[in-house]
Structures are given as structure tokens and as C-alpha cells.
Write an enzyme that holds these catalytic residues in place. Sequence first.
Site, PDB file in Angstrom:
ATOM      1  N   LYS A 115      17.858  -5.588 -26.315  1.00 11.76           N
ATOM      2  CA  LYS A 115      17.772  -4.165 -25.960  1.00 11.76           C
ATOM      3  C   LYS A 115      17.268  -3.324 -27.141  1.00 11.76           C
ATOM      4  O   LYS A 115      16.553  -2.346 -26.950  1.00 11.76           O
ATOM      5  CB  LYS A 115      19.134  -3.673 -25.478  1.00 11.76           C
ATOM      6  CG  LYS A 115      19.543  -4.234 -24.124  1.00 11.76           C
ATOM      7  CD  LYS A 115      20.844  -3.603 -23.645  1.00 11.76           C
ATOM      8  CE  LYS A 115      21.197  -4.020 -22.230  1.00 11.76           C
ATOM      9  NZ  LYS A 115      21.603  -5.405 -22.105  1.00 11.76           N
ATOM     10  N   GLU A 199      25.169   4.572 -27.653  1.00  8.53           N
ATOM     11  CA  GLU A 199      24.397   5.530 -26.856  1.00  8.53           C
ATOM     12  C   GLU A 199      25.331   6.595 -26.313  1.00  8.53           C
ATOM     13  O   GLU A 199      26.530   6.357 -26.151  1.00  8.53           O
ATOM     14  CB  GLU A 199      23.795   4.822 -25.630  1.00  8.53           C
ATOM     15  CG  GLU A 199      22.543   4.077 -25.872  1.00  8.53           C
ATOM     16  CD  GLU A 199      22.010   3.442 -24.582  1.00  8.53           C
ATOM     17  OE1 GLU A 199      20.906   2.906 -24.660  1.00  8.53           O
ATOM     18  OE2 GLU A 199      22.685   3.464 -23.527  1.00  8.53           O
ATOM     19  N   HIS A 234      29.625  -3.937 -13.330  1.00  5.75           N
ATOM     20  CA  HIS A 234      28.263  -3.695 -13.841  1.00  5.75           C
ATOM     21  C   HIS A 234      27.232  -4.638 -13.231  1.00  5.75           C
ATOM     22  O   HIS A 234      26.146  -4.822 -13.772  1.00  5.75           O
ATOM     23  CB  HIS A 234      28.207  -3.796 -15.371  1.00  5.75           C
ATOM     24  CG  HIS A 234      29.092  -2.812 -16.059  1.00  5.75           C
ATOM     25  ND1 HIS A 234      28.783  -1.477 -16.159  1.00  5.75           N
ATOM     26  CD2 HIS A 234      30.301  -2.966 -16.666  1.00  5.75           C
ATOM     27  CE1 HIS A 234      29.754  -0.857 -16.799  1.00  5.75           C
ATOM     28  NE2 HIS A 234      30.689  -1.729 -17.115  1.00  5.75           N
ATOM     29  N   ARG A 291      11.432 -11.117 -15.241  1.00  6.66           N
ATOM     30  CA  ARG A 291      11.496 -12.175 -14.221  1.00  6.66           C
ATOM     31  C   ARG A 291      11.510 -11.521 -12.845  1.00  6.66           C
ATOM     32  O   ARG A 291      11.525 -10.295 -12.732  1.00  6.66           O
ATOM     33  CB  ARG A 291      12.779 -12.988 -14.401  1.00  6.66           C
ATOM     34  CG  ARG A 291      14.020 -12.093 -14.410  1.00  6.66           C
ATOM     35  CD  ARG A 291      15.318 -12.850 -14.408  1.00  6.66           C
ATOM     36  NE  ARG A 291      16.453 -12.005 -14.750  1.00  6.66           N
ATOM     37  CZ  ARG A 291      17.049 -11.160 -13.944  1.00  6.66           C
ATOM     38  NH1 ARG A 291      16.603 -10.994 -12.704  1.00  6.66           N
ATOM     39  NH2 ARG A 291      18.088 -10.447 -14.346  1.00  6.66           N
TER      40      ARG A 291
END
Length: 479
Positions: A115, A199, A234, A291
Site C-alpha cells: 500500500k 491515515e 472488512h 487480478r
Amino acid sequence: MKKILVANRGEIALRVMKTIKKMGIKTVAVYSEADRNSPHIKFADEAVCLGPAPSNESYLKMDKIIEVCKELGVDGVHPGYGFLSENAAFAELTEKNNITFIGPRSKAIEVMGSKLAAKETVKAYDIPMVPGIDEAIEDVNKATQIAREIGFPILIKASAGGGGKGMRVVNEEKDLEEQMKRAISEAKSAFGDGSVFIEKYVASPRHIEIQVLADTHGNIIHLVERECSIQRRHQKVVEEAPSVVLDESLREKMGNAAVKVARSCDYVGAGTVEFLLDENKNFYFLEMNTRLQVEHPVTELITGVDLVEQQIKIARGEVLEIQQEDIKINGHAMELRVYAEDPLNDFLPSVGNLETYQLPVGENIRVDNGFEEGMDVPIYYDPMLSKLITYGKNREEAIQLMIEAIADYKVEGVSTTLAFGKFVMENEHFKSGDFDTHFVKKYFTPEALSKKNQAEAKLAAKVALARYLQEKKLLKTPH
């Protein structure tokens, strides 16, 4: 390409093979000892056992897969999703052995697999990002300083992560140190990499993703969005296309941003760019999945594009035959992931024998399935049985057909997410489009589902009794 090996199992292996066969190409299946009776083996032209049930002794054995490719004269490998699909080393290994990897180049997989590296790569392309720090951090004092600057609540995230692992929401400064330690420890054990970053926490986000296709000639298009906000732990459970909250202007902005993300890493093939959308319709880049996605069928149904076929054509070096202006939204599609999980017990996996397993059939119902009646659901892999997809000329029609299809899907022997899917489809917040990624936390409880099931059972009993009394009355009536 005359022969393609599908390095996967279950419903995705079967779905990929159907397109390969349709294109007149031979298929090779691989399987573990636990999957020896799987439908994907019977469907393939050739099948090879990779080893025992655990995936690290079968589906993750890169050298063994390459060996099978060489023995059987395989030209290309399709990795599906999960397992080796986002493994840069495997993509490199196939290329080294003159076998085409049906997916992006290893560099793109590597960059987008982290990330932090992904954020760094797309930075130059003016893509909106969630406020925060884009470097790995372990120093609690520095983390506290950054958190104060961007303001609580904040989100600690694992750089190498996914599926909610190594992720912590911190609402107050006093909890930061403890939560950071936990996130680092979880990230290390799940991914072998303890890098975390911070974040701003977006409080009521929707999870919107954009499908992209890119060829080796520099052409990149997007195939509009998918709404993936209904999640547990999640992870997505219900997906649809298009999203009920995007207008044409926002769709175009997000689509253009997704194309830029793909361009930033010289992407090739089918990929998905994920965004968070806040309550004010601001969107932020989250990550790129290099993908095919589990939820790709909803995009196929509203655009009429077979994404696996496009992947194969791109891998063969063909020029993308679809232009951006060819992509039009036609109707609405809904997908439920049918997991062998118990929604009444925190969605824990439910293993056992599929004593009854009957799929719904009908116009505009698609089931991407990997099981048959009488099979055991193994404990070694992701517990997904199938994906149930419905299509309608509008959202209401797709929802109604999904409710009917769920009722016709008969499973006994294991618990599944079918009842949860029905709960979602009938929920007023979902039907009105007023929901976010906290839907499960806000509206779903095992008690609510039990009550609903009991109420429906009572109603069914009353209907049966009324019918019985009516028939009894008719029998007694003299003719």
C-alpha cells in the site's frame, strides 16, 4: 495459446475454464487431495494432483505448477484470485520458463502489493488520497504527533495487508500505543512484514471500486464501478453494479482516476482500483488489486464484456478491441457470496457434508459454483461455495430476483450466508441505498436474523394450516 492451466480451485477455476473452452483452448486443472472430487477437475481436459490438502503443499507450490506446465505443453497460466494471483515471484517464474502469465507484469504486482509503494507510485498522477503519512512508522511518539496533526479518529494500517488484518481504528490518543503494537504484531504474523502507516479514519465510507482493462499497446479503459460496501470483517459479502450513489460526473472522475492509477504502474490486463467515498462524495484512492476480482460477474452483466476473455486476449498481445465510448451501463446486477459460514455465530466457517445442494436456475440468474451435492466442504481453504448473481433492468428487479433465487437455493449440512443475503436484500436501508461499510455493525444481529426466520416459519405454518383446513372442507362438501 493452445493450452491454459488454471492455477486455482472451486468456483473461480470452473468459471475461468468455461471461457477458455469457449475460446477453443484446451484446459488443465490442478487440485489438492482434498479437492479430488471437485467439478473443476471433471470439466477440464486434463487434471493433475499437486499434493496434500494444505495449500502450501499444493496450490502454492510454484515449482510443481511450472513442472506440470512443462510436462503438458502449457502455453499460459491463469491464476484466478487468491493463492498465487498476486505473487510477483510466480509471475516472474512463469515468464522465465516461457509460459505466459495471464495477468500483469511482476513489477506492477510488486508495486501495488504494498500500500505504501502504491501511494508513492500514484502520487505524481494527482490522485486524491486520504490525509495521512505515506511511510512506514514504528515510533509511537512520531505516530502521536502525526495523529494530532490529522486529527482523531485515525486508522493504523498494515502496508502489506488486506482483509482487515493489521488494521486498527484509534479514537483517542491514550489508545494509540497499545493499538499500534497490536497492528504491528498482527501484520508481522499475517504477512511477514510489520510495516504500518497512519491515515485519517473516514467515518462513514462507501467502498467503490473501478474495473480497468489495459493492453500491451498502451490502451487503458475502465468498465465503470462496483459498490462493495456490505462487508463483514472488512471482507465483502454483497456487491452490485452500478452504485446507487454515483452520478455521471462522479463516475467519470473516478473512472479517469482509476485509469491514471493503472498507467502509473504500466499495468497490463484486468485490474481493480479501490476507492473510499465519504458522505460528501469525496473519493480517495485505497489500493489496486492486480487480478480478477471475486465480484467481476456484476461488471460482466451490466457491460456485456467477458473479462476472462479480455485477459486472455491481452495476454496474447492483442490490441484492446473495446474503446471507452463502447462501455455503456445496461441494467443492474447484484451478487451474493455464498460462504459456508454461520451468520448466527459471527460468520465463523461451517464445515461439513453438503447433504442437499441444489442451485437456483432461471432467466437472469447466474451461479458461479464450485461444489456438488454429497461433497465435503474442506477446512483448508476460503469457505466460499459459490457466487449467486442476479440481473434486472433496474436495481429493484435485481434485488427481487435475488430474494427469489435465495429461496430456491437449497443447502443442508452446513450453514451458509444465504439467510444473511436475504436479510440484506429486504433491509430498508439497503433497498433505499442509504448504507455504508458499517451496515453489518449498524443493522445486523444474529437475533434479528433469528426473529426474521421465526416469523417466516410461523407465517409458513399458518399458510399450510389454512390450506389443510380448506382442503378438508372441500373433501367434506357433498358433490
